[in-house]
Motif scaffolding. Structure first.
Motif, PDB file in Angstrom:
ATOM      1  N   GLU A  14     -48.378  34.765  -4.326  1.00 23.96           N
ATOM      2  CA  GLU A  14     -47.207  34.153  -3.711  1.00 23.96           C
ATOM      3  C   GLU A  14     -47.534  32.852  -2.987  1.00 23.96           C
ATOM      4  OE1 GLU A  14     -45.041  36.880  -1.293  1.00 23.96           O
ATOM      5  OE2 GLU A  14     -44.414  38.121  -2.995  1.00 23.96           O
ATOM      6  N   LEU A  15     -48.703  32.771  -2.376  1.00 21.89           N
ATOM      7  CA  LEU A  15     -49.062  31.595  -1.583  1.00 21.89           C
ATOM      8  C   LEU A  15     -50.096  30.702  -2.266  1.00 21.89           C
ATOM      9  CD1 LEU A  15     -49.263  33.207   1.978  1.00 21.89           C
ATOM     10  CD2 LEU A  15     -47.300  32.135   0.846  1.00 21.89           C
ATOM     11  N   LYS A  16     -50.523  31.084  -3.479  1.00 22.77           N
ATOM     12  CA  LYS A  16     -51.488  30.280  -4.243  1.00 22.77           C
ATOM     13  C   LYS A  16     -52.730  29.985  -3.411  1.00 22.77           C
ATOM     14  CE  LYS A  16     -48.404  30.339  -7.432  1.00 22.77           C
ATOM     15  NZ  LYS A  16     -48.534  31.370  -8.495  1.00 22.77           N
ATOM     16  N   MET A  17     -53.323  31.036  -2.886  1.00 22.72           N
ATOM     17  CA  MET A  17     -54.512  30.916  -2.041  1.00 22.72           C
ATOM     18  C   MET A  17     -55.551  31.924  -2.505  1.00 22.72           C
ATOM     19  SD  MET A  17     -53.216  32.976   1.380  1.00 22.72           S
ATOM     20  CE  MET A  17     -54.876  33.305   2.016  1.00 22.72           C
ATOM     21  N   PRO A  18     -56.815  31.711  -2.156  1.00 20.66           N
ATOM     22  CA  PRO A  18     -57.818  32.726  -2.466  1.00 20.66           C
ATOM     23  C   PRO A  18     -57.484  34.028  -1.755  1.00 20.66           C
ATOM     24  CG  PRO A  18     -58.865  30.642  -1.924  1.00 20.66           C
ATOM     25  CD  PRO A  18     -57.417  30.493  -1.587  1.00 20.66           C
ATOM     26  N   PRO A  19     -57.860  35.163  -2.327  1.00 19.82           N
ATOM     27  CA  PRO A  19     -57.559  36.454  -1.697  1.00 19.82           C
ATOM     28  C   PRO A  19     -58.313  36.607  -0.379  1.00 19.82           C
ATOM     29  CG  PRO A  19     -59.053  36.742  -3.546  1.00 19.82           C
ATOM     30  CD  PRO A  19     -58.604  35.319  -3.590  1.00 19.82           C
ATOM     31  N   PRO A  20     -57.632  37.043   0.677  1.00 19.75           N
ATOM     32  CA  PRO A  20     -58.272  37.079   1.999  1.00 19.75           C
ATOM     33  C   PRO A  20     -58.985  38.374   2.355  1.00 19.75           C
ATOM     34  CG  PRO A  20     -55.921  37.483   2.228  1.00 19.75           C
ATOM     35  CD  PRO A  20     -56.175  37.239   0.755  1.00 19.75           C
ATOM     36  N   GLY A  21     -58.842  39.443   1.557  1.00 16.44           N
ATOM     37  CA  GLY A  21     -59.297  40.764   1.978  1.00 16.44           C
ATOM     38  C   GLY A  21     -60.778  40.863   2.306  1.00 16.44           C
ATOM     39  N   ASP A  22     -61.648  40.419   1.400  1.00 12.65           N
ATOM     40  CA  ASP A  22     -63.088  40.506   1.657  1.00 12.65           C
ATOM     41  C   ASP A  22     -63.498  39.586   2.803  1.00 12.65           C
ATOM     42  OD1 ASP A  22     -63.811  42.452  -0.195  1.00 12.65           O
ATOM     43  OD2 ASP A  22     -63.957  41.028  -1.830  1.00 12.65           O
ATOM     44  N   ILE A  23     -62.878  38.414   2.882  1.00 12.35           N
ATOM     45  CA  ILE A  23     -63.139  37.508   3.993  1.00 12.35           C
ATOM     46  C   ILE A  23     -62.763  38.180   5.314  1.00 12.35           C
ATOM     47  CG2 ILE A  23     -62.360  35.380   5.110  1.00 12.35           C
ATOM     48  CD1 ILE A  23     -64.166  34.652   2.900  1.00 12.35           C
ATOM     49  N   ARG A  24     -61.618  38.840   5.329  1.00 12.95           N
ATOM     50  CA  ARG A  24     -61.162  39.542   6.544  1.00 12.95           C
ATOM     51  C   ARG A  24     -62.195  40.567   6.998  1.00 12.95           C
ATOM     52  NH1 ARG A  24     -57.608  42.880   4.440  1.00 12.95           N
ATOM     53  NH2 ARG A  24     -58.877  44.745   4.823  1.00 12.95           N
TER      54      ARG A  24
END
Length: 326
Positions: free
Chosen positions: A54-64
């Motif tokens: 939806e936001l055309k961004m890298p997935p944040p889960g692992d970074i989080r």
């Protein structure tokens, strides 16, 4: 944080998922280590997948997860960042941490800048970098000739994976990640999901080149348990063979492997989930000239996990040559 008088060393840890977070929790307390975590950006499931599309961004889960692991005040932040909304048509299933990363990305206009800004807010111990500043799509070529696309779909196919590829194939690594590898004294790869957390980082062309050229010791930390749909019946050698199918040179100087026996009742419980202990066959890595460090590396709560304290002791021994006993 542990205070010591050892000379400062630079450590790079590459991976994703809970395995990466576990080892970082152990190492972050060592004041003589400058830590950099390079994190995969291939996730396309759950909250991360929705935000990615939806936001055309890298997935944040692992970074989080890595930000939480390296945060100075971890327990409270873990509860906050890992909280998942249970209600609401739009919010249900999203973690608050993912939304905060997405919000910071919109404020700063750049995913990497957002991660750096949140790192300052959270007083993160070390540097957290995505493997690239854009999402990657994983494609698995199976041994039966079929092709499965998408990180979340690969384990579900329940087939033996022969080869993993990235889209786009010419994805660019972050310059900061390449510099960290170049300047590192030690590079740790793993633990984590072999095909969806470890190998994707190694397929980024710049990262593979940097690993080939660095003077750092590169060490593989083997998983304790197999992962259903990815590494069924794999032993340590199978894991490393899979990695070597995807890199163009002998990557590892050392491997840290668990040789502690997991209680039979725990093995049986995992067997019901399709997982089993990752075993090491003595001398199986001799032809690869990899020094093997064997120890009991797991601890148990509800699940079998790596022992962060033990791994820290082994890593420090590899760096400084003392302070570790089996």
């Amino acid at each position: 944080m542990t205070k010591d008088n050892r000379e400062h060393k630079k450590a790079v840890v590459i991976g994703g998922g809970t395995g990466l977070s576990t080892i970082l929790r152990g190492l972050k307390v060592v004041s003589s280590l400058d830590l950099t975590a390079i994190v995969t950006v291939g996730d396309d499931g759950g909250s991360s997948g929705i935000l990615r599309e939806e936001l055309k961004m890298p997935p944040p889960g692992d970074i989080r997860n890595v930000l939480v692991a390296l945060a100075e005040k971890e327990p409270l932040l873990q509860s906050l960042f890992q909280h998942r909304f249970q209600h609401g048509d739009q919010l249900s299933g999203h973690s608050l941490g993912n939304l905060l990363i997405a919000g910071m990305k919109e404020i700063t206009g750049d995913f990497v800048t957002a991660v750096k800004a949140l790192s300052r807010v959270l007083a993160v111990r070390g540097t957290v970098l995505p493997a690239a500043n854009q999402s990657i799509k994983l494609t698995a070529h199976m041994d039966d000739g079929s092709i499965v696309s998408g990180e979340s779909n690969i384990p579900k196919a329940n087939k033996r994976i022969e080869r993993l590829k990235l889209e786009p194939p010419d994805i660019e690594a972050l310059p900061e990640a390449l510099q960290a590898i170049e300047e590192a004294d030690i590079v740790l790869i793993g633990p984590g999901s072999l095909y969806t957390s470890i190998i994707p980082n190694l397929l980024v062309p710049g990262i593979q080149t940097a690993l080939k050229e660095t003077s750092a010791d590169i060490i593989y930390i083997a998983n304790v348990m197999t992962q259903p749909g990815e590494t069924d019946n794999y032993d340590v050698k199978d894991h490393i063979d899979a990695i070597y199918r995807h890199v163009s040179f002998p990557l590892f100087q050392k491997a840290i492997v668990n040789t502690g026996l997991i209680p039979p009742e725990v093995v049986e419980r995992y067997k019901l989930e399709g997982a089993s202990p990752v075993t090491y066959q003595p001398n199986s890595l001799a032809d690869k000239h990899i020094e093997v460090i064997e120890d009991t590396l797991y601890q148990m709560n509800n699940y079998v996990r790596h022992d962060a304290q033990r791994l820290k002791e082994i890593v420090l021994h590899c760096l400084y040559g003392h302070g570790y006993r089996k």
